[in-house]
Design a protein around this motif. Sequence first.
Motif, PDB file in Angstrom:
ATOM      1  N   TYR A  63     -15.435  27.414  33.616  1.00  0.00           N
ATOM      2  CA  TYR A  63     -16.380  27.065  32.665  1.00  0.00           C
ATOM      3  C   TYR A  63     -15.554  26.565  31.680  1.00  0.00           C
ATOM      4  N   SER A  64     -14.208  26.863  31.348  1.00  0.00           N
ATOM      5  CA  SER A  64     -13.513  26.342  30.115  1.00  0.00           C
ATOM      6  C   SER A  64     -12.854  25.022  30.296  1.00  0.00           C
ATOM      7  N   ILE A  65     -12.671  24.532  31.720  1.00  0.00           N
ATOM      8  CA  ILE A  65     -12.374  23.407  32.052  1.00  0.00           C
ATOM      9  C   ILE A  65     -13.477  22.529  32.354  1.00  0.00           C
ATOM     10  N   ALA A  66     -14.791  22.797  32.495  1.00  0.00           N
ATOM     11  CA  ALA A  66     -15.834  22.007  32.126  1.00  0.00           C
ATOM     12  C   ALA A  66     -16.160  21.742  30.975  1.00  0.00           C
ATOM     13  N   ASP A  72     -20.801  19.275  33.169  1.00  0.00           N
ATOM     14  CA  ASP A  72     -21.601  20.572  33.831  1.00  0.00           C
ATOM     15  C   ASP A  72     -20.694  21.603  34.618  1.00  0.00           C
ATOM     16  N   TYR A  73     -20.495  22.879  34.521  1.00  0.00           N
ATOM     17  CA  TYR A  73     -19.722  23.523  35.258  1.00  0.00           C
ATOM     18  C   TYR A  73     -20.259  23.691  36.762  1.00  0.00           C
ATOM     19  N   ARG A  74     -21.537  23.353  37.141  1.00  0.00           N
ATOM     20  CA  ARG A  74     -22.112  23.460  38.461  1.00  0.00           C
ATOM     21  C   ARG A  74     -21.634  22.025  39.173  1.00  0.00           C
ATOM     22  N   SER A  75     -21.435  20.733  38.523  1.00  0.00           N
ATOM     23  CA  SER A  75     -20.964  19.731  39.078  1.00  0.00           C
ATOM     24  C   SER A  75     -19.458  19.874  39.594  1.00  0.00           C
ATOM     25  N   VAL A  76     -18.607  20.465  38.593  1.00  0.00           N
ATOM     26  CA  VAL A  76     -17.148  20.774  39.133  1.00  0.00           C
ATOM     27  C   VAL A  76     -17.120  21.630  40.226  1.00  0.00           C
ATOM     28  N   ALA A  77     -17.979  22.752  40.273  1.00  0.00           N
ATOM     29  CA  ALA A  77     -17.914  23.407  41.415  1.00  0.00           C
ATOM     30  C   ALA A  77     -18.586  22.963  42.487  1.00  0.00           C
ATOM     31  N   SER A  78     -19.398  21.910  42.536  1.00  0.00           N
ATOM     32  CA  SER A  78     -20.183  21.281  43.703  1.00  0.00           C
ATOM     33  C   SER A  78     -19.027  20.273  44.001  1.00  0.00           C
ATOM     34  N   TRP A  79     -18.317  19.753  43.196  1.00  0.00           N
ATOM     35  CA  TRP A  79     -17.273  18.573  43.704  1.00  0.00           C
ATOM     36  C   TRP A  79     -16.360  19.203  44.495  1.00  0.00           C
ATOM     37  N   ASN A  80     -15.827  20.436  44.198  1.00  0.00           N
ATOM     38  CA  ASN A  80     -14.627  21.125  44.768  1.00  0.00           C
ATOM     39  C   ASN A  80     -15.048  22.201  45.892  1.00  0.00           C
ATOM     40  N   GLY A  81     -16.271  22.386  46.068  1.00  0.00           N
ATOM     41  CA  GLY A  81     -16.751  23.119  47.021  1.00  0.00           C
ATOM     42  C   GLY A  81     -16.491  24.538  46.862  1.00  0.00           C
ATOM     43  N   ILE A  82     -16.583  24.887  45.432  1.00  0.00           N
ATOM     44  CA  ILE A  82     -16.563  26.259  44.822  1.00  0.00           C
ATOM     45  C   ILE A  82     -17.922  27.003  44.482  1.00  0.00           C
ATOM     46  N   ARG A  83     -18.012  28.007  45.168  1.00  0.00           N
ATOM     47  CA  ARG A  83     -19.105  28.795  45.016  1.00  0.00           C
ATOM     48  C   ARG A  83     -19.121  29.932  43.963  1.00  0.00           C
ATOM     49  N   SER A  84     -20.252  30.520  43.632  1.00  0.00           N
ATOM     50  CA  SER A  84     -20.216  31.504  42.596  1.00  0.00           C
ATOM     51  C   SER A  84     -19.661  32.626  43.460  1.00  0.00           C
ATOM     52  N   PRO A  85     -18.620  33.393  42.606  1.00  0.00           N
ATOM     53  CA  PRO A  85     -18.632  33.551  40.922  1.00  0.00           C
ATOM     54  C   PRO A  85     -17.407  32.641  40.534  1.00  0.00           C
ATOM     55  N   TYR A  86     -17.290  31.553  41.377  1.00  0.00           N
ATOM     56  CA  TYR A  86     -16.391  30.287  40.920  1.00  0.00           C
ATOM     57  C   TYR A  86     -15.021  30.726  40.590  1.00  0.00           C
ATOM     58  N   ILE A  87     -14.335  31.330  41.278  1.00  0.00           N
ATOM     59  CA  ILE A  87     -12.941  31.960  41.254  1.00  0.00           C
ATOM     60  C   ILE A  87     -11.930  30.716  41.424  1.00  0.00           C
ATOM     61  N   ILE A  88     -10.986  30.328  40.462  1.00  0.00           N
ATOM     62  CA  ILE A  88      -9.820  29.589  40.642  1.00  0.00           C
ATOM     63  C   ILE A  88      -8.623  30.126  40.639  1.00  0.00           C
TER      64      ILE A  88
END
Length: 277
Positions: A63-66, A72-88
Amino acid sequence: MWLISRKERLLTTGLVVLLLIGDLAGCSAPVRAPVVSREQPSSQPQRSSRPTVYRVQKGDTLYSIAWRFGIDYRSVASWNGIRSPYIIYPGQRLRLTRPVQKRVAKSATVKTPQTKGAATKKKPVVSVKQVSQSAKKKVSSSQSKGKIVNNSSELRWLWPTDGTVVQRFVKGDPVKKGVKIKGRYGASVKAAETGKVVYAGSGLIGYGRLVIIKHNKNYLSAYGHNKKIHVKEGDTVKKGRRIAEMGNDGNGKPMLHFEIRRNGAPVDPLKLLPRRP
């Protein structure tokens, strides 16, 4: 003696004349000014506001990166194949642009003629019960979609602190993405709506100690320049709960920087907050 001196005078006069002619010739020669091309590149390089790839730093969240790059945080997650809870994790490389989709050439289909003896396929018979069930599914799905939209519009925002608005939102201005509220140092900063804390830290330049709250899949709010933060990432907070204490901005004045974003884009908080009496 007189003849010698006369010759010397003649020689001297001739030399003077030659020198004058040379000077005149040099002065008459045109001097061209240097030509400067207007197509020369600017001394300051044009930098992209958003990198193609970002390396995750300690303390970052999706969220902070987005939020930092206005995505949109959902776009960043989608582009990188990251699912909820969006752990990086630190050191991870995240794509911040939409990946280029490769076009696949469609193969030509060849229709084969049906022989007379080939059995004809019968169409499946759908019972009335199945039709009613599918109709119910469609209705329920449409209702659920409508419910999500209603949830986004049913948010009832609360002023995050007491004070005077000294800087308003300006659309497209990278410095005025929200409002600045001048108040009392140490005053309570409250959650403007119920939600989940998705960031609490000081890793975003220009915000100081920052809290970001996710209210639903569309809306997030941010509270910057805090003296002290009273929540942590993952906390669920109710509207009106104290989440921080007001601190000073870069000029040493007690100030709260407040933002609301919808689908990653800043919106004017004053259009969503209730009018003050």
